[in-house]
Design an enzyme around this catalytic site. Structure first.
Site, short mmCIF file in Angstrom:
data_model
loop_
_atom_site.label_atom_id
_atom_site.label_comp_id
_atom_site.label_asym_id
_atom_site.label_seq_id
_atom_site.Cartn_x
_atom_site.Cartn_y
_atom_site.Cartn_z
N TYR A 189 -1.80 -3.71 5.93
CA TYR A 189 -1.97 -2.42 5.25
C TYR A 189 -0.91 -2.23 4.16
O TYR A 189 -0.68 -1.12 3.71
CB TYR A 189 -1.88 -1.27 6.26
CG TYR A 189 -3.10 -1.16 7.17
CD1 TYR A 189 -4.08 -2.14 7.18
CD2 TYR A 189 -3.26 -0.07 8.00
CE1 TYR A 189 -5.18 -2.04 8.01
CE2 TYR A 189 -4.37 0.04 8.82
CZ TYR A 189 -5.33 -0.96 8.84
OH TYR A 189 -6.42 -0.84 9.66
N LYS A 196 -1.62 -12.36 17.46
CA LYS A 196 -2.53 -13.49 17.23
C LYS A 196 -1.67 -14.63 16.67
O LYS A 196 -1.99 -15.23 15.64
CB LYS A 196 -3.63 -13.04 16.26
CG LYS A 196 -4.81 -13.99 16.14
CD LYS A 196 -5.81 -13.88 17.29
CE LYS A 196 -6.80 -15.02 17.22
NZ LYS A 196 -7.74 -15.06 18.34
N ASP A 202 -7.57 -10.75 21.12
CA ASP A 202 -8.98 -10.78 21.55
C ASP A 202 -9.06 -10.65 23.08
O ASP A 202 -9.88 -9.90 23.62
CB ASP A 202 -9.74 -12.01 21.04
CG ASP A 202 -8.87 -13.24 20.89
OD1 ASP A 202 -7.66 -13.17 21.19
OD2 ASP A 202 -9.40 -14.30 20.49
N ASP A 214 -4.35 -0.06 14.77
CA ASP A 214 -5.38 0.86 14.26
C ASP A 214 -6.68 0.65 15.05
O ASP A 214 -7.30 1.59 15.54
CB ASP A 214 -5.60 0.56 12.77
CG ASP A 214 -6.39 1.65 12.08
OD1 ASP A 214 -6.71 2.67 12.72
OD2 ASP A 214 -6.72 1.48 10.89
#
Ligand code: NAI
Length: 340
Positions: free
Chosen positions: A132, A179, A212, A236
Site C-alpha cells: 500500500y 508469505k 493461506d 486488510d
C-alpha cells in the site's frame, strides 16, 4: 458541535463524518457519546471522495491539522474510486499522520448470529507500507509494476505493538502471518523482525503461519488465534475475514494508532449500496468510539456504552439487516441511548 459537558475534563476530538454511510454512523456514535455524558468538544473536518472537487484533495490540510492538534479523531469511512482517480484517502491519512498500527479487536457479541461463539482475537496490521506504499508504474505497454516496501523500522515497531498488546491484555500468543516462503526478502524481513521482538517477550508464545494456511485455519477454528500480526495487505484482507467470523463488518471496531495521533474508525467502508437509507449498522462505529474513550482515559463511560450495546444487541428486534434483522440505524441508536 459538542456533547453535553458532565465530567471535569472536556476532550478535544476531530470528527470526520466521511462518505456514504459515514455521516449516518458517526451521527449515531455522537448521540451515544452524548447520552453517556462524556464531555467532548468536536472539531468537524471534511475528508473523503466528496470533498476532492472542493479542496483538490480527499484529505485537506485542515483535516490533518485538526487531528494533529487534538491527537485524537473519530472517523467515518471514506470512499476511494476503484482502478482510477485519486490516491486512497485512507492510505494518505495513515501515512501523513504515521498511524502505523491498525488494531482491530474481533470478538463475539452475545446475540449476534454467526458461525462461531468463541472468537476473541485482535488483528494488528502494519498500516503505512507494504504493497500500500502507492508506488506503481507502467513499465511498458501491458506491463505494470507495484512496489512492496518493507522496512526494518516499521516491522519492528508493529511487532512491538503486537507483543505489548498481548502482554497488556494477558493474551498468551502472537501469531505472525506471512508469505516468506515466496517473498523471501520482504516478508522474510517482516518475519525476522517479529522473531527479534519475540525474543524480548519470552512469556508470550510466538507462532508463525503462512497466510493461506492462516485463512483456512481461521474459518475452521478461530478460537486457535489470539493476536494476529500482519503486514498491510494481509491485515486488510484478513480483518474483513475475521469480521465475518463474528457477524460481519457492521459490528467490528478499529483504531489506527501512531506515536502522536490516534484515529478511531470501523473496519467497514462507505457501503454505497445502503448509503442514505438509514439501515446501516452503527455498532462498529459506536464500538470504535468505545475504544476512543478508553484511549482518552474515560473507561467508565466506555464500559457503560459497551454494556448498553451488548444488552441492546442481545434482543434480535434490535438487529439491522446485515445481521439478519429489520431494525433501522435510528432504532438501534435510540435503544442504546435509552439504555444509557
Ligand atoms: P464496504 O465495507 O463499504 O461494504 C461491504 C458490504 O458490507 C456492503 O454490502 C455493505 O452494505 C456492507 N456494510 C458495510 N458496513 C456496513 C454497516 N455498518 N452496516 C451494514 N452493512 C454494512 O466495502 P466496499 O463496498 O468494498 O467499499 C466501499 C467503499 O468504501 C470503497 O470506496 C472503499 O475504498 C471504501 N472503504 C473505506 C474504508 C475506510 O474508510 N476505512 C474501509 C474499506 C473500504
Amino acid at each position: 458541535m459538542s456533547t453535553a459537558p458532565s465530567g471535569p475534563e472536556t476532550h478535544q476530538v476531530a470528527l470526520i463524518p466521511g462518505d456514504g454511510i459515514g455521516p449516518e454512523v458517526t451521527g449515531a456514535a455522537l448521540q451515544v457519546l452524548e447520552a453517556a455524558g462524556v464531555s467532548i468538544r468536536w472539531e468537524e473536518v471534511e475528508a473523503g471522495a466528496e470533498v476532492v472537487q472542493k479542496h483538490g484533495s480527499p484529505v485537506p490540510d485542515r483535516a490533518l491539522t485538526a487531528i494533529r492538534g487534538s491527537g485524537v479523531a473519530l472517523k467515518g469511512p471514506i470512499g476511494t474510486p476503484i482502478g482510477e482517480g485519486f490516491r486512497s484517502a485512507n492510505v494518505t491519512l495513515r501515512q501523513s499522520l504515521d498511524l502505523y498500527a491498525s488494531v482491530r479487536p474481533v470478538k463475539n457479541i452475545p446475540g449476534v448470529p454467526c458461525r462461531y461463539q468463541d472468537v476473541d482475537l485482535v488483528v494488528v496490521r502494519e498500516n503505512t507500507e507494504g504493497l500500500y506504499s502507492g508506488l506503481e508504474h507502467r513499465v511498458a505497454p501491458g506491463i505494470v509494476e507495484s512496489l512492496k516496501i518493507v522496512t526494518e523500522r516499521a516491522s519492528l515497531r508493529i511487532a512491538a505493538c503486537a507483543f505489548e498488546l498481548a502482554e497488556r491484555e494477558g493474551r498468551p500468543e502472537v501469531c505472525t502471518v506471512h508469505k516468506a516462503n515466496i517473498m523471501k526478502l520482504s516478508d522474510g524481513l517482516f518475519l525476522e523482525c517479529a522473531r527479534r521482538v519475540a525474543r524480548e517477550h519470552p512469556d508470550i508464545v510466538h507462532r508463525e503461519i503462512i497466510i493461506d494456511n492462516c485463512a483456512m485455519q481461521l474459518v475452521r477454528d478461530p478460537s486457535r488465534f489470539s493476536v494476529l500480526l500482519l503486514e498491510n495487505l494481509y491485515g486488510d484482507i484478513l480483518s474483513d475475514l475475521c469480521a465475518g467470523l463474528v457477524g460481519g463488518l457492521g459490528v467490528v471496531p478499529g483504531a489506527n494508532l501512531g506515536d502522536d495521533c490516534a484515529v478511531f474508525e470501523a473496519v467497514h467502508g462507505s457501503a454505497p449500496d445502503i448509503a442514505g437509507k438509514r439501515v446501516a449498522n452503527p455498532t462498529a462505529l459506536i464500538l470504535s468510539s468505545v475504544m476512543m474513550l478508553r484511549h482518552l482515559g474515560e473507561s467508565a463511560a466506555a464500559d457503560a456504552i459497551e454494556n448498553a450495546v451488548h444488552s441492546v444487541l442481545a434482543d434480535e428486534k434490535n438487529h439491522t439487516a446485515d445481521i439478519g434483522g429489520t431494525a433501522t440505524l435510528d432504532g438501534v441508536t435510540a435503544a442504546i441511548t435509552e439504555r444509557l
